[in-house]
Motif scaffolding. Structure first.
Motif, mmCIF file in Angstrom:
data_model
loop_
_atom_site.group_PDB
_atom_site.id
_atom_site.type_symbol
_atom_site.label_atom_id
_atom_site.label_comp_id
_atom_site.label_asym_id
_atom_site.label_seq_id
_atom_site.Cartn_x
_atom_site.Cartn_y
_atom_site.Cartn_z
ATOM 1 N N THR A 292 0.507 -6.766 -0.559
ATOM 2 C CA THR A 292 -0.908 -6.421 -0.606
ATOM 3 C C THR A 292 -1.548 -7.024 -1.855
ATOM 4 O O THR A 292 -0.852 -7.519 -2.745
ATOM 5 N N PHE A 293 -2.856 -6.920 -1.912
ATOM 6 C CA PHE A 293 -3.634 -7.398 -3.055
ATOM 7 C C PHE A 293 -3.088 -6.822 -4.369
ATOM 8 O O PHE A 293 -2.976 -7.515 -5.375
ATOM 9 N N GLU A 294 -2.707 -5.535 -4.339
ATOM 10 C CA GLU A 294 -2.228 -4.857 -5.558
ATOM 11 C C GLU A 294 -0.906 -5.438 -6.054
ATOM 12 O O GLU A 294 -0.548 -5.260 -7.209
ATOM 13 N N ASP A 295 -0.171 -6.127 -5.184
ATOM 14 C CA ASP A 295 1.117 -6.709 -5.603
ATOM 15 C C ASP A 295 0.948 -7.985 -6.406
ATOM 16 O O ASP A 295 1.921 -8.535 -6.920
ATOM 17 N N VAL A 296 -0.283 -8.501 -6.462
ATOM 18 C CA VAL A 296 -0.493 -9.810 -7.097
ATOM 19 C C VAL A 296 -1.016 -9.604 -8.516
ATOM 20 O O VAL A 296 -2.038 -8.952 -8.722
ATOM 21 N N ASP A 297 -0.307 -10.143 -9.487
ATOM 22 C CA ASP A 297 -0.740 -10.069 -10.887
ATOM 23 C C ASP A 297 -1.803 -11.159 -11.078
ATOM 24 O O ASP A 297 -1.505 -12.340 -10.937
ATOM 25 N N CYS A 298 -3.015 -10.723 -11.390
ATOM 26 C CA CYS A 298 -4.140 -11.644 -11.205
ATOM 27 C C CYS A 298 -4.982 -11.831 -12.467
ATOM 28 O O CYS A 298 -5.360 -10.863 -13.120
ATOM 29 N N ILE B 161 -14.314 -15.768 -9.723
ATOM 30 C CA ILE B 161 -13.962 -16.169 -11.095
ATOM 31 C C ILE B 161 -12.890 -15.284 -11.723
ATOM 32 O O ILE B 161 -12.189 -15.715 -12.621
ATOM 33 N N GLU B 162 -12.736 -14.070 -11.222
ATOM 34 C CA GLU B 162 -11.659 -13.220 -11.751
ATOM 35 C C GLU B 162 -10.348 -13.414 -10.983
ATOM 36 O O GLU B 162 -9.353 -12.753 -11.266
ATOM 37 N N GLY B 163 -10.364 -14.273 -9.972
ATOM 38 C CA GLY B 163 -9.125 -14.573 -9.246
ATOM 39 C C GLY B 163 -8.811 -13.627 -8.095
ATOM 40 O O GLY B 163 -7.796 -13.782 -7.419
ATOM 41 N N TYR B 164 -9.697 -12.636 -7.823
ATOM 42 C CA TYR B 164 -9.386 -11.650 -6.774
ATOM 43 C C TYR B 164 -9.320 -12.311 -5.383
ATOM 44 O O TYR B 164 -8.486 -11.968 -4.557
ATOM 45 N N ASP B 165 -10.238 -13.246 -5.141
ATOM 46 C CA ASP B 165 -10.263 -13.926 -3.842
ATOM 47 C C ASP B 165 -8.945 -14.686 -3.616
ATOM 48 O O ASP B 165 -8.333 -14.579 -2.552
ATOM 49 N N ALA B 166 -8.507 -15.410 -4.638
ATOM 50 C CA ALA B 166 -7.241 -16.157 -4.510
ATOM 51 C C ALA B 166 -6.068 -15.186 -4.350
ATOM 52 O O ALA B 166 -5.114 -15.458 -3.601
ATOM 53 N N ALA B 167 -6.143 -14.024 -5.031
ATOM 54 C CA ALA B 167 -5.062 -13.033 -4.928
ATOM 55 C C ALA B 167 -4.955 -12.507 -3.489
ATOM 56 O O ALA B 167 -3.855 -12.313 -2.963
ATOM 57 N N VAL C 259 -8.763 -9.584 18.438
ATOM 58 C CA VAL C 259 -9.603 -9.724 17.243
ATOM 59 C C VAL C 259 -9.327 -11.067 16.565
ATOM 60 O O VAL C 259 -8.179 -11.487 16.418
ATOM 61 N N VAL C 260 -10.424 -11.725 16.181
ATOM 62 C CA VAL C 260 -10.339 -12.900 15.309
ATOM 63 C C VAL C 260 -11.121 -12.526 14.059
ATOM 64 O O VAL C 260 -12.242 -12.017 14.158
ATOM 65 N N THR C 261 -10.523 -12.737 12.882
ATOM 66 C CA THR C 261 -11.238 -12.367 11.663
ATOM 67 C C THR C 261 -11.055 -13.418 10.577
ATOM 68 O O THR C 261 -10.022 -14.099 10.524
ATOM 69 N N ALA C 262 -12.085 -13.513 9.728
ATOM 70 C CA ALA C 262 -12.012 -14.405 8.560
ATOM 71 C C ALA C 262 -11.887 -13.575 7.291
ATOM 72 O O ALA C 262 -12.039 -14.086 6.195
ATOM 73 N N ASN C 263 -11.580 -12.279 7.453
ATOM 74 C CA ASN C 263 -11.734 -11.316 6.371
ATOM 75 C C ASN C 263 -10.445 -11.105 5.564
ATOM 76 O O ASN C 263 -9.574 -10.322 5.936
ATOM 77 N N LYS C 264 -10.364 -11.834 4.429
ATOM 78 C CA LYS C 264 -9.142 -11.723 3.602
ATOM 79 C C LYS C 264 -9.045 -10.369 2.906
ATOM 80 O O LYS C 264 -7.956 -9.893 2.621
ATOM 81 N N ALA C 265 -10.204 -9.729 2.624
ATOM 82 C CA ALA C 265 -10.166 -8.445 1.915
ATOM 83 C C ALA C 265 -9.480 -7.387 2.781
ATOM 84 O O ALA C 265 -8.589 -6.668 2.314
ATOM 85 N N VAL C 266 -9.865 -7.320 4.045
ATOM 86 C CA VAL C 266 -9.295 -6.276 4.910
ATOM 87 C C VAL C 266 -7.820 -6.573 5.206
ATOM 88 O O VAL C 266 -6.990 -5.664 5.256
ATOM 89 N N LEU C 267 -7.474 -7.849 5.341
ATOM 90 C CA LEU C 267 -6.076 -8.196 5.640
ATOM 91 C C LEU C 267 -5.171 -7.943 4.436
ATOM 92 O O LEU C 267 -4.054 -7.447 4.584
ATOM 93 N N SER C 268 -5.666 -8.276 3.231
ATOM 94 C CA SER C 268 -4.801 -8.068 2.062
ATOM 95 C C SER C 268 -4.740 -6.577 1.703
ATOM 96 O O SER C 268 -3.905 -6.157 0.922
#
Ligand code: HSE
Length: 427
Positions: A217-223, A195-201, A98-107
């Motif tokens: 994971t995404f939840e570990d990041v204070d955003c 704009i809410e910083g979720y992508d960067a998180a 698998v090659v993916t560009a998907n940060k949402a699924v990875l985080s």
């Protein structure tokens, strides 16, 4: 012959098709194989498509790709957590790389997906998921072979960096800059994630998992994002000799771990302050290598397509060693990092300023102050992120305040140069 199944044919998918076609002979030379896109999953079979795509390969049935024994590599470019997670899982279980560009699924499930790939002796590569065209995942995997990474930080979102650049250069307010970002095709119809910083998180969580060796994971990041920054603030930052950026950072030692995304004020002459428009930068501190900075285009058809095709080549050449995400224990402690913060409040009445200052004094904080008719600006000294978040809650000023961390190395700079413009120092 290597057969590729593409999930999704948006901007990046179309870029991947173009690169595979235009760079066919170079890719064949690199891999000693012919690479063919044999199927592409789309939502709408009738839609007008990039002419480079052979319509015969389009399908609207994921099973045509995920369950086709002839397909070697599944390239996932649909984004989001579901159905991407299910598709990636099925592809790996069916013995595909698998090659993916998907940060949402990875985080969301970095550990689960990388372990599943390892268990099935297949590769999962994701260079395109962080910072678009900047090669950062592969160099980071190299670095961690013997460097201990203490800190990783960067400007990881092109849309917000473009918006902030336009606010600084052209004096636009946030809403005007967002409209412009939409017009030039950076901001999505729904720009919330940027704009809410979720992508960067999501991106800092992926980088942290690799860098520190435990699942972040995404939840570990204070955003926190950039929506509260106004033209007033930008003017003030300029007077202080500072530039505002949305910075994702993560810090780890054996005892502590902390990850955040928040607006940060930087010395205008620093490298990071000069990363403008939709460009990204990633800065890594390794104990042996020292500081490294990676700069480039963080999004777009060609830069991101480039990252995807590079991963495809690596998979074909057998360069997909699994990352050991559980090589260290995750520290349970969040360090109380004390920083200096810029805090601006638009006052509802002059009387309010006494109440605000009285409340702030209860926190026993040192601060410098500029009192205006309608606003209050404070530089709060030695306050933690948790404390300033609490302070904003307690003061009930969320919709009319803006706060930004002053980068620690740059605080002495404003102290020396600009604090005479503050009309009150409270210690
Ligand atoms: N929306 C993202 C950005 C796209 O603006 O950086 C690349 O991940």
């Amino acid at each position: 012959m290597v057969k590729i199944g593409l999930l999704g044919l948006g901007t990046v998918g179309s870029g991947v098709c173009e690169i595979l076609s235009e760079k066919k002979s170079a890719i064949e030379e690199q891999t000693k194989k012919t690479v063919e896109i044999s199927k592409i999953l789309v939502n709408d079979l009738e839609k007008n498509r990039n002419p480079i795509v052979d319509r015969k390969v389009l399908t609207d049935n994921p099973s045509d790709i995920l369950d086709d024994p002839d397909i070697d590599i599944v390239v996932e470019l649909i984004g989001g957590i579901e159905p991407a997670h299910t598709y990636i899982t099925r592809a790996l279980e069916n013995g595909k790389h698998v090659v993916t560009a998907n940060k949402a699924v990875l985080s969301h499930d970095f550990l689960g997906l990388t372990n599943l790939a390892k268990k099935n002796n297949r590769g999962i590569l994701f260079e395109a998921s962080v910072a678009g065209g900047i090669p950062i995942i592969k160099p980071l995997k190299e670095l961690i072979k013997f460097n201990k990474i203490k800190e990783i930080k960067g400007i990881l979102n092109g849309t917000t960096n473009f918006i902030l650049s336009k606010m600084i250069e052209e004096g636009l307010d946030f809403k005007e800059a967002l409209v412009l970002a939409r017009k030039v095709g950076f901001a999505e119809a729904d720009p919330t994630d940027d704009i809410e910083g979720y992508d960067a998180a999501r991106k800092i969580s992926i980088l942290s998992s690799i860098a520190f060796g435990y699942n972040v994971t995404f939840e570990d990041v204070d955003c926190r994002g950039i929506t509260s920054i106004s033209a007033f603030d930008i003017d003030f930052f300029k007077k202080l000799g500072l530039t505002i950026k949305l910075v994702g950072s993560a810090y780890s030692n054996d005892l502590d771990f902390d990850a955040s995304v928040e607006p940060v004020l930087l010395n205008t002459n620093s490298i990071m302050a000069n990363v403008n428009d939709a460009f990204n930068i990633v800065s890594i501190d390794g104990d042996v290598v020292g500081n490294l900075q990676f700069y480039g285009q963080g999004a777009g058809k060609n830069p991101t397509g480039n990252a995807v095709v590079t991963d495809i080549i690596d998979i074909i050449n057998g360069e997909f060693n699994p990352i050991d995400i559980e090589r260290r224990r995750k520290p349970s402690n969040t360090p109380k990092i004390l920083s200096n913060y810029y805090l601006r409040i638009f006052l509802e009445s002059q009387k309010e300023s006494d109440f605000i200052l009285k409340t702030i004094n209860k926190y026993k904080l040192k601060y410098r102050l500029v009192k205006g008719e309608e606003s209050l600006v404070l530089i709060l000294q030695n306050i933690s992120r948790q404390e300033i978040n609490n302070l904003i809650e307690n003061l009930e000023i969320k919709g009319r305040s803006c706060y930004a961390r002053i980068n620690s190395e740059d605080y002495c700079f404003i102290q020396e140069l600009n604090l005479e413009s503050f009309n009150e120092l409270v210690v």
